[in-house]
Design an enzyme around this catalytic site. Structure first.
Site, mmCIF file in Angstrom:
data_model
loop_
_atom_site.group_PDB
_atom_site.id
_atom_site.type_symbol
_atom_site.label_atom_id
_atom_site.label_comp_id
_atom_site.label_asym_id
_atom_site.label_seq_id
_atom_site.Cartn_x
_atom_site.Cartn_y
_atom_site.Cartn_z
ATOM 1 N N TYR A 51 0.819 -1.217 0.000
ATOM 2 C CA TYR A 51 0.000 0.000 0.000
ATOM 3 C C TYR A 51 0.853 1.268 0.000
ATOM 4 O O TYR A 51 0.420 2.305 -0.480
ATOM 5 C CB TYR A 51 -0.889 0.041 1.253
ATOM 6 N N LYS B 255 2.737 -15.562 2.681
ATOM 7 C CA LYS B 255 2.988 -16.308 1.443
ATOM 8 C C LYS B 255 4.492 -16.566 1.423
ATOM 9 O O LYS B 255 5.212 -16.185 0.486
ATOM 10 C CB LYS B 255 2.504 -15.442 0.257
ATOM 11 N N ASP C 209 -3.345 -18.317 0.910
ATOM 12 C CA ASP C 209 -4.316 -18.955 0.005
ATOM 13 C C ASP C 209 -5.055 -20.089 0.703
ATOM 14 O O ASP C 209 -6.287 -20.199 0.614
ATOM 15 C CB ASP C 209 -3.652 -19.419 -1.309
ATOM 16 N N ASP D 46 -6.467 -6.831 4.243
ATOM 17 C CA ASP D 46 -7.592 -6.164 3.582
ATOM 18 C C ASP D 46 -8.517 -7.213 2.983
ATOM 19 O O ASP D 46 -9.738 -7.181 3.175
ATOM 20 C CB ASP D 46 -7.049 -5.238 2.478
ATOM 21 N N ASP E 135 -12.459 -8.801 4.544
ATOM 22 C CA ASP E 135 -13.739 -8.752 3.823
ATOM 23 C C ASP E 135 -14.314 -10.160 3.692
ATOM 24 O O ASP E 135 -15.523 -10.374 3.831
ATOM 25 C CB ASP E 135 -13.563 -8.150 2.418
HETATM 26 C C1 IPM Z 1 -10.399 -0.989 4.147
HETATM 27 C C2 IPM Z 1 -10.644 -0.361 2.782
HETATM 28 C C3 IPM Z 1 -9.474 0.550 2.445
HETATM 29 C C4 IPM Z 1 -8.225 -0.297 2.362
HETATM 30 C C5 IPM Z 1 -9.664 1.371 1.158
HETATM 31 C C6 IPM Z 1 -10.945 2.201 1.204
HETATM 32 C C7 IPM Z 1 -8.488 2.252 0.868
HETATM 33 O O1 IPM Z 1 -10.843 -1.339 1.833
HETATM 34 O O2 IPM Z 1 -10.297 -0.229 5.131
HETATM 35 O O3 IPM Z 1 -10.337 -2.204 4.230
HETATM 36 O O4 IPM Z 1 -7.937 -0.900 1.320
HETATM 37 O O5 IPM Z 1 -7.507 -0.365 3.366
HETATM 38 MG MG MG Z 2 -10.922 -3.330 2.615
#
Ligand code: IPM
Ligand code: MG
Length: 366
Positions: free
Chosen positions: A154, A202, A234, A258, A262
């Site tokens: 990032y 990884k 993975d 990240d 999710d």
């Molecule tokens: C998160 C989001 C952010 C990230 C984006 C909005 C930059 O997806 O907080 O997980 O990738 O960190």
């Molecule tokens: Mg995110």
């Protein structure tokens, strides 16, 4: 001694909270979190002083920058930051946009040194039905993702394009120091939980992952009360769906964290109920993990529970108001169990502010 200790934390307190509502549904969900904080301050005699500041597309529109210096100073001078969401489709659809709302979030994380992002994943009984996963798999799941937040791909350098524009690159680098400081946080978390840390990496391919393993393994030898486990990202992506109860504290780098967080949010039944906290050496930041959900903005349909639970994390971790935080968590659970939910959960019929009102009602009768 114990009674004295508890008394110290039960007295009324004054706290300055920076409020960064941001974009999309951010303002709506944060308003509900403030409603809940106000109910807490009334009941427990605390004083919460809110200072609003701009971030994201709202800040670009107003002053041309996604994280203005004024916002940064308000954050630095506060006891904690409560943040809504960031992002606006008008920037997503323009690949040439020089300034993007998300840059504001990344800049804020980086400037405030928020290297440790904590994302708890819990399965609420009321949400079993709305999860695409089977109940026997998600029942009693309770783990936390500890994601490194200001390093790796990032923020790596070099990044960009070759002169002819035909090659793009994003360097990923981590130092021992960056890995060690978040590793310590993860072990501290595990100590108050089920005492197990799983590092996701990884290491069969990446040099950065091999350094992560080295640093974590060395530190683990100094923490014999904590079990350490290593898993490739993975295969962990598979295990998180197959046997999520096997996890306690997941430690991982920025990009893997990240993605996996999710994925993990599906276990909870809705992205709309997951809160998060980010810690560094200065002020901490609390935010729902969901995005700005622009399609729902202004419609009073977004789920405010992730923002409300983020406020509860703020009370717990930044202000050490443990009873107050628990009262919010309990009120949220009652709201869910009684079916007062927004449309993302079992096609709920309640609006954003009705759900917020219910949480307040349960808090008041507690
Ligand atoms: C998160 C989001 C952010 C990230 C984006 C909005 C930059 O997806 O907080 O997980 O990738 O960190
Ligand atoms: Mg995110």
């Amino acid at each position: 001694m114990i009674i004295l200790f508890l008394k110290t934390y039960n007295k009324s307190m004054k706290k300055n909270i920076a409020i960064l509502k941001g974009d999309g549904i951010g303002p709506e969900v944060i308003n509900e979190a403030i409603k809940v904080l106000n109910a807490i301050s009334k009941k427990h005699n605390h004083e919460f002083v809110y200072t609003e500041a701009l971030i994201g597309a709202a800040a670009i529109d107003a002053v041309g920058k996604p994280y203005p210096l004024e916002t940064h100073n308000i954050c630095l001078n506060s006891d904690a930051i409560l943040f809504g969401a960031i992002g606006d489709p008008k920037y997503d659809n323009d690949p040439n946009a020089k300034i993007r709302p998300e840059q504001g979030l990344l800049e804020m994380r980086s400037k405030l040194g928020l290297y440790a992002n904590i994302r708890p994943v819990k399965s609420y009984e009321a949400l079993w039905e709305s999860s695409p996963l089977k109940t026997h798999i998600i029942k009693d799941v309770d783990f936390v993702v500890v994601r490194e937040l200001i390093g790796g791909i990032y923020f790596g350098s070099p990044r960009g394009r070759s002169e002819d524009g035909k090659i793009a690159f994003d360097n990923c680098s981590y130092s021992e120091e960056e890995i060690l400081r978040i590793t310590k946080r993860a072990f501290d978390f595990a100590r108050n939980r089920k005492k197990k840390v799983t590092l996701l990496d990884k290491a069969n391919v990446l040099a950065t992952s091999r350094l992560w393993r080295e640093v974590v393994a060395k530190y683990a030898t100094t923490q014999p009360d904590i079990e350490i486990e290593y898993s490739f990202i993975d295969s962990a992506a598979m295990h998180i769906i197959q046997k999520p109860r096997a996890f306690d504290v997941i430690l991982t780098e920025n990009l893997f964290g990240d993605i996996i967080s999710d994925e993990a949010s599906v276990i909870g039944g809705s992205l709309g109920i997951l809160p998060s906290a980010s810690f560094g050496d200065k002020v901490a930041l609390y935010e729902p993990i969901h995005g700005s959900y622009p399609q729902a903005a202004g419609k009073n349909i977004a789920n405010p529970l992730a923002a409300i639970l983020s406020a509860a994390m703020m009370l717990e971790y930044s202000f050490l108001m443990l009873d107050e935080a628990k009262a919010i968590n309990d009120a949220v659970e009652k709201t869910l169990n009684n079916g007062f939910v927004t449309e993302d959960i079992n096609n709920g019929k309640y609006s954003t502010n009705q759900v917020g009102d219910k949480v307040v009602e349960f808090l008041e009768e507690d």
